[in-house]
Design a protein around this motif. Structure first.
Motif, PDB file in Angstrom:
ATOM      1  N   GLY A 234      -4.447   1.294  -8.982  1.00 18.74           N
ATOM      2  CA  GLY A 234      -4.748   0.323 -10.024  1.00 18.74           C
ATOM      3  C   GLY A 234      -5.906  -0.581  -9.686  1.00 18.74           C
ATOM      4  N   ALA A 235      -6.622  -0.302  -8.608  1.00 20.43           N
ATOM      5  CA  ALA A 235      -7.751  -1.134  -8.174  1.00 20.43           C
ATOM      6  C   ALA A 235      -9.010  -0.279  -8.126  1.00 20.43           C
ATOM      7  N   PRO A 236      -9.685  -0.113  -9.262  1.00 19.99           N
ATOM      8  CA  PRO A 236     -10.857   0.776  -9.295  1.00 19.99           C
ATOM      9  C   PRO A 236     -11.963   0.360  -8.341  1.00 19.99           C
ATOM     10  N   LEU A 237     -12.082  -0.934  -8.045  1.00 23.17           N
ATOM     11  CA  LEU A 237     -13.153  -1.363  -7.156  1.00 23.17           C
ATOM     12  C   LEU A 237     -12.966  -0.811  -5.746  1.00 23.17           C
ATOM     13  N   ILE A 238     -11.719  -0.801  -5.249  1.00 21.29           N
ATOM     14  CA  ILE A 238     -11.461  -0.243  -3.916  1.00 21.29           C
ATOM     15  C   ILE A 238     -11.789   1.245  -3.895  1.00 21.29           C
ATOM     16  N   LEU A 239     -11.409   1.966  -4.947  1.00 21.50           N
ATOM     17  CA  LEU A 239     -11.700   3.396  -5.011  1.00 21.50           C
ATOM     18  C   LEU A 239     -13.208   3.642  -5.083  1.00 21.50           C
ATOM     19  N   SER A 343     -27.717  -2.807   3.717  1.00 25.60           N
ATOM     20  CA  SER A 343     -26.598  -3.019   2.801  1.00 25.60           C
ATOM     21  C   SER A 343     -25.233  -2.981   3.476  1.00 25.60           C
ATOM     22  N   ARG A 344     -25.183  -2.731   4.776  1.00 20.93           N
ATOM     23  CA  ARG A 344     -23.870  -2.607   5.432  1.00 20.93           C
ATOM     24  C   ARG A 344     -23.051  -3.895   5.353  1.00 20.93           C
ATOM     25  N   PRO A 345     -23.628  -5.080   5.668  1.00 15.73           N
ATOM     26  CA  PRO A 345     -22.818  -6.303   5.511  1.00 15.73           C
ATOM     27  C   PRO A 345     -22.372  -6.520   4.072  1.00 15.73           C
ATOM     28  N   ALA A 346     -23.199  -6.113   3.107  1.00 15.85           N
ATOM     29  CA  ALA A 346     -22.828  -6.276   1.701  1.00 15.85           C
ATOM     30  C   ALA A 346     -21.625  -5.416   1.355  1.00 15.85           C
ATOM     31  N   ARG A 347     -21.593  -4.162   1.839  1.00 16.30           N
ATOM     32  CA  ARG A 347     -20.445  -3.290   1.561  1.00 16.30           C
ATOM     33  C   ARG A 347     -19.173  -3.853   2.166  1.00 16.30           C
ATOM     34  N   ALA A 348     -19.282  -4.369   3.398  1.00 13.69           N
ATOM     35  CA  ALA A 348     -18.097  -4.945   4.046  1.00 13.69           C
ATOM     36  C   ALA A 348     -17.616  -6.182   3.294  1.00 13.69           C
ATOM     37  N   ASP A 352     -13.994  -6.716   1.469  1.00 13.51           N
ATOM     38  CA  ASP A 352     -13.183  -7.879   1.809  1.00 13.51           C
ATOM     39  C   ASP A 352     -12.764  -8.638   0.547  1.00 13.51           C
ATOM     40  N   LEU A 353     -13.729  -8.970  -0.294  1.00 11.68           N
ATOM     41  CA  LEU A 353     -13.456  -9.767  -1.486  1.00 11.68           C
ATOM     42  C   LEU A 353     -12.569  -9.029  -2.485  1.00 11.68           C
ATOM     43  N   ALA A 354     -12.631  -7.692  -2.473  1.00 13.50           N
ATOM     44  CA  ALA A 354     -11.829  -6.903  -3.414  1.00 13.50           C
ATOM     45  C   ALA A 354     -10.397  -6.688  -2.935  1.00 13.50           C
ATOM     46  N   SER A 355     -10.083  -7.098  -1.704  1.00  7.07           N
ATOM     47  CA  SER A 355      -8.790  -6.788  -1.090  1.00  7.07           C
ATOM     48  C   SER A 355      -7.828  -7.955  -1.187  1.00  7.07           C
ATOM     49  N   GLU A 356      -6.560  -7.630  -1.466  1.00  7.49           N
ATOM     50  CA  GLU A 356      -5.495  -8.603  -1.271  1.00  7.49           C
ATOM     51  C   GLU A 356      -5.357  -8.857   0.223  1.00  7.49           C
ATOM     52  N   VAL A 412     -19.976  -0.381  -8.930  1.00  6.40           N
ATOM     53  CA  VAL A 412     -19.339  -1.414  -8.115  1.00  6.40           C
ATOM     54  C   VAL A 412     -19.696  -2.813  -8.649  1.00  6.40           C
ATOM     55  N   ALA A 413     -20.970  -3.002  -9.009  1.00  3.83           N
ATOM     56  CA  ALA A 413     -21.402  -4.305  -9.522  1.00  3.83           C
ATOM     57  C   ALA A 413     -20.678  -4.639 -10.826  1.00  3.83           C
ATOM     58  N   ARG A 414     -20.457  -3.645 -11.661  1.00  8.57           N
ATOM     59  CA  ARG A 414     -19.757  -3.901 -12.918  1.00  8.57           C
ATOM     60  C   ARG A 414     -18.280  -4.202 -12.709  1.00  8.57           C
ATOM     61  N   ALA A 415     -17.686  -3.557 -11.685  1.00  5.62           N
ATOM     62  CA  ALA A 415     -16.264  -3.746 -11.450  1.00  5.62           C
ATOM     63  C   ALA A 415     -15.961  -5.005 -10.639  1.00  5.62           C
ATOM     64  N   ALA A 416     -16.970  -5.508  -9.900  1.00  3.04           N
ATOM     65  CA  ALA A 416     -16.741  -6.662  -9.027  1.00  3.04           C
ATOM     66  C   ALA A 416     -16.502  -7.938  -9.816  1.00  3.04           C
TER      67      ALA A 416
END
Length: 416
Positions: A234-239, A343-348, A352-356, A412-416
């Motif tokens: 149910g979390a499309p951003l993580i996927l 972009s590696r720090p950005a992906r991390a 992080d922000l998308a995670s419970e 990802v930008a749209r889902a964030a």
């Protein structure tokens, strides 16, 4: 918590150095191991593959332990088990014992990402978050280079690969002790952030104590795992981020594995100089990675995805045309790793922000599985492309892979 950020960043960065040194421990000693054990390079490659296979399998289980029990305990356990595996490798007297050491090292290495990222997430304030991840990534790059410095140095000094492996194991042992002391100074709000985030839920350890039979325990654990996977579904951003880390890893391995081949076979640079340029490319990328964290904290993470992958599309596409002068091709290759590392720090940070809070370790374990899978798929795929169609076609494939990453970044930008 912010006052603990420097200690946590330093602690997990040092652990990243040690664990990445274990990850590539065998590679610089291939010729020595081949001679001593009378095995082929293919068989030694199997040892490296075995390490990575165990790491891949161990990610989610250790992510679950990290989130449900203690990030600090997984951090210490990862270092301790990996160090035992490295020590066993130093003492190996046969190829079979080397494989056994590879399995033990893999079990240890598997725990470092599920512990590192939740600790950084819990300790780093929002204004410092991307820089924390960039420092962590830079330390990992140093760790990958460490065996390539220690093994030749040991040989030059008249010692063998056993002494080199032993020296790295000794470093790991000392750092494990340092980590035990440092973790005790950290509050539970950092070392057990995932467990505390359950907010009234039974902790896994307490729940396991409350049931009577092995069957009840198994059903409880299955229920917990099922609930997590339902959350992910149910979390499309993580996927989307998992897919992005996989595609990014494929592009990374295409660049790292075949940049020297491109300059050598494609542009006529001699093989030794081509290898030096490829090594310098990795150094440039590591430095840019540090800058990427600073910029991401200032402008946000998603713009760096667009800049990094867009640049890789352009650069890899230009190299694939075979139209660049040699000097220009060398200059572009020097920047190839930087486009990805930017972009590696950005992906991390986005992960992080998308995670419970209760799922940070498991979610970063998923990302690491994506990284490992990309590393398994890309080298043979791009190598096959070189065999069939030439090295320029392979870099057209790298550009296409970067284009897929760019499209995923838009999603990802749209889902964030």
């Amino acid at each position: 918590m912010s006052r603990n950020a420097p200690l946590v960043v330093g602690l997990v960065s040092g652990s990243h150095v040690v664990n990445h040194a274990y990850l590539l421990l065998f590679a610089p000693a291939f010729s020595l191991l081949s001679a001593d054990f009378s095995v082929t390079l293919g068989q030694l490659g199997l040892a490296v593959g075995l390490v990575n296979a165990v790491v891949t399998v161990g990610q989610l289980p250790l992510g679950y332990v990290s989130d449900s029990y203690s990030h600090g305990a997984v951090l210490v356990g990862s270092l301790a088990v990996g160090t035992v595996g490295c020590g066993l490798a130093a003492l190996a007297t046969s190829y079979e014992l080397l494989l056994a050491a590879a399995v033990v090292m893999g079990v240890g290495i598997a725990g470092h990402h599920p512990a590192h990222y939740p600790l950084l997430s819990a300790a780093a304030p929002d204004t410092y978050r991307s820089r924390a991840y960039s420092a962590h990534g830079f330390a990992g790059a140093l760790g990958l280079a460490l065996p390539f410095a220690v093994v030749p140095a040991a040989v030059v000094l008249g010692y063998g690969w056993q002494a080199a492996f032993g020296a790295i194991a000794a470093l790991g042992a000392v750092y494990t002790v340092v980590t035990v002391i440092a973790v005790r100074r950290l509050p539970d709000s950092i070392t057990r952030a995932g467990a505390e985030a359950r907010e009234g839920e039974e902790r896994v350890v307490d729940a396991l104590r409350a049931v009577d039979t092995a069957g009840d325990r198994f059903r409880l654990l299955v229920g917990r795992a099922t609930a997590y996977f339902r959350t992910i579904a149910g979390a499309p951003l993580i996927l989307l981020l998992t897919a992005l880390w996989f595609v990014n890893s494929a592009a990374v391995w295409g660049v790292r594995a075949y940049a020297a081949t491109l300059l050598d076979s494609g542009y006529g640079l001699d093989a030794g100089t081509a290898s030096l340029v490829a090594s310098a490319m990795l150094v440039v990328g590591a430095v840019v990675l540090l800058g990427g964290g600073y910029v991401a904290d200032r402008v946000g993470p998603t713009p760096l995805l667009f800049v990094g992958y867009g640049s890789l599309v352009v650069f890899a596409g230009a190299l694939s045309t075979n139209l660049l002068p040699l000097v220009a091709a060398v200059g572009v290759v020097l920047l190839l790793a930087a486009t990805i590392d930017l972009s590696r720090p950005a992906r991390a940070t986005l992960t992080d922000l998308a995670s419970e809070r209760r799922d940070v370790g498991k979610n970063f374990a998923l990302m690491t599985i994506g990284i490992s899978a990309g590393g398994a798929v890309a080298p043979p795929a791009f190598g096959y492309a070189i065999d069939v169609a030439g090295v320029h076609a392979a870099f057209a494939g790298v550009a296409a892979t970067a284009a897929v990453a760019l499209l995923l970044s838009v999603s990802v930008a749209r889902a964030a």
